[in-house]
Design a protein around this motif. Structure first.
Motif, mmCIF file in Angstrom:
data_model
loop_
_atom_site.group_PDB
_atom_site.id
_atom_site.type_symbol
_atom_site.label_atom_id
_atom_site.label_comp_id
_atom_site.label_asym_id
_atom_site.label_seq_id
_atom_site.Cartn_x
_atom_site.Cartn_y
_atom_site.Cartn_z
ATOM 1 N N ALA A 114 -5.689 3.441 -8.025
ATOM 2 C CA ALA A 114 -4.803 3.931 -8.464
ATOM 3 C C ALA A 114 -3.505 3.401 -7.556
ATOM 4 O O ALA A 114 -3.962 2.540 -6.507
ATOM 5 C CB ALA A 114 -4.876 5.466 -7.998
ATOM 6 N N TYR B 72 -0.913 6.041 -11.689
ATOM 7 C CA TYR B 72 0.760 5.106 -10.469
ATOM 8 C C TYR B 72 0.632 7.224 -10.147
ATOM 9 O O TYR B 72 0.721 7.555 -11.637
ATOM 10 C CB TYR B 72 1.675 4.817 -11.822
ATOM 11 N N PHE B 73 1.321 6.495 -9.001
ATOM 12 C CA PHE B 73 1.863 7.550 -8.889
ATOM 13 C C PHE B 73 3.490 7.574 -8.261
ATOM 14 O O PHE B 73 3.768 6.800 -8.183
ATOM 15 C CB PHE B 73 1.224 8.645 -7.468
ATOM 16 N N ALA B 74 4.126 8.978 -8.026
ATOM 17 C CA ALA B 74 5.310 9.119 -7.333
ATOM 18 C C ALA B 74 6.560 7.649 -7.988
ATOM 19 O O ALA B 74 6.571 7.806 -9.429
ATOM 20 C CB ALA B 74 5.587 8.099 -5.975
ATOM 21 N N PHE C 37 0.172 3.636 -5.701
ATOM 22 C CA PHE C 37 1.105 4.479 -5.118
ATOM 23 C C PHE C 37 2.017 4.074 -3.813
ATOM 24 O O PHE C 37 1.504 3.115 -3.545
ATOM 25 C CB PHE C 37 0.690 5.718 -5.215
ATOM 26 N N VAL D 260 -10.746 5.750 -3.143
ATOM 27 C CA VAL D 260 -10.865 4.913 -1.274
ATOM 28 C C VAL D 260 -9.486 3.743 -1.470
ATOM 29 O O VAL D 260 -10.150 3.305 -2.112
ATOM 30 C CB VAL D 260 -11.761 4.598 -0.884
ATOM 31 N N HIS D 261 -8.767 4.161 -0.046
ATOM 32 C CA HIS D 261 -7.729 3.385 -0.310
ATOM 33 C C HIS D 261 -8.679 2.016 0.434
ATOM 34 O O HIS D 261 -9.600 1.500 1.361
ATOM 35 C CB HIS D 261 -7.096 3.641 1.449
ATOM 36 N N ARG E 210 0.652 0.634 -2.491
ATOM 37 C CA ARG E 210 -0.228 1.323 -1.953
ATOM 38 C C ARG E 210 -1.688 1.214 -2.867
ATOM 39 O O ARG E 210 -1.537 1.606 -3.719
ATOM 40 C CB ARG E 210 -0.607 2.335 -0.901
ATOM 41 N N PRO F 237 3.741 4.181 -0.698
ATOM 42 C CA PRO F 237 3.193 4.816 1.472
ATOM 43 C C PRO F 237 2.845 6.241 1.084
ATOM 44 O O PRO F 237 4.097 6.916 0.728
ATOM 45 C CB PRO F 237 4.153 4.093 2.485
ATOM 46 N N MET F 238 2.292 7.345 1.542
ATOM 47 C CA MET F 238 1.939 8.424 1.346
ATOM 48 C C MET F 238 3.158 9.117 2.202
ATOM 49 O O MET F 238 3.384 8.727 3.049
ATOM 50 C CB MET F 238 0.937 8.442 1.808
ATOM 51 N N ALA G 126 -5.718 2.466 -4.315
ATOM 52 C CA ALA G 126 -7.133 3.166 -4.370
ATOM 53 C C ALA G 126 -8.218 3.210 -4.706
ATOM 54 O O ALA G 126 -7.495 3.052 -6.300
ATOM 55 C CB ALA G 126 -7.321 4.767 -3.626
#
Lengths: 152, 83
Positions: free
Chosen positions: B75, B5-7, B77, B60-61, B54, B79-80, B56
């Motif tokens: 993964a 997980y990110f952010a 997360f 890969v997305h 989002r 939106p970048m 991956a």
């Protein structure tokens, strides 16, 4: 042509990176570069913290670079993105495209930035001057729509 | 499989990564998100707007309809916002 792609905490040097692309070459007629910096957001911001997905960040920028190379006749391409806690005025991102002629260099650099902003796994968190942690920067629709002009 | 997980998704879930072993009928990203939401309040909160998330698969997305069968690393997360 092998693109140079780096994800790093350290600052980068535009002049040094440009020289590396140009070294020993006389076929390059154009270098277009873009450097992105941390804004202070009207003085509110004390720092910007960049989180990234190690491993995927380089892979994804590599995939974007491959698209750029397939589209334009490039003679060199460098993309460097920083992570960690950066201060207002610090450079975040560098793209340099080298080509025989200016149009390919300009367009490839812009394409790289449009894709990188919306595809590379990085996220920004604001730290404010009053000592509080601001929010995560929200993705902009404008950045998504910037991609559309590259699609045919 | 490994889940990252990110952010703000990482902050809401409360951890950066974990090993998971979802049931066999969890076949797509959308299935996985629905399954994760059932694992507690923090997951319910983290995935309250699945359309924002989002994903991956093996770096890969992918879209939410994508299969996750055989994935080693997934993964998730927001939106970048790089660049």
């Amino acid at each position: 042509m092998a693109a140079t792609i780096r994800i790093q905490a350290e600052p980068f040097d535009l002049a040094a990176e440009s020289e590396k692309l140009l070294e020993g070459r006389a076929d390059i007629g154009a270098l277009a570069s873009f450097t992105g910096y941390v804004r202070d957001e009207d003085g509110r911001l004390s720092a910007l913290e960049l989180e990234h997905y190690p491993g995927m960040a380089e892979d994804e920028i590599g995939r974007v670079a491959a698209k750029a190379e397939a589209r334009w006749e490039l003679l060199g391409l460098t993309a460097i993105h920083r992570y960690g806690k950066l201060a207002p005025g610090d450079p975040i991102v560098l793209v340099i495209a080298a080509a025989s002629h200016r149009r390919a260099a300009f367009e490839a650099a812009e394409f790289m930035m449009d894709y990188l902003k919306t595809r590379a796994p990085f996220w920004k968190k604001e730290h404010l001057k009053d000592g509080t942690t601001g929010g995560w920067v929200e993705a902009k629709d404008a950045d998504d729509s910037a991609l559309l002009r590259w699609e045919e | 499989m490994k889940l990252l997980y990110f952010a703000w998704l990482r902050e809401r879930v409360g951890k950066p990564e974990e090993e998971i072993d979802p049931p066999a009928d969890v076949a797509t990203v959308a299935d996985l998100i629905a399954w994760l939401k059932g694992r507690g309040e923090e997951f319910e909160y983290a995935f309250e707007a699945p359309e924002l998330i989002r994903v991956a698969v093996d770096r890969v997305h992918v879209e939410h309809e994508a299969a996750i069968t055989g994935a080693r690393e997934i993964a998730m997360f927001p939106p970048m916002t790089g660049g």
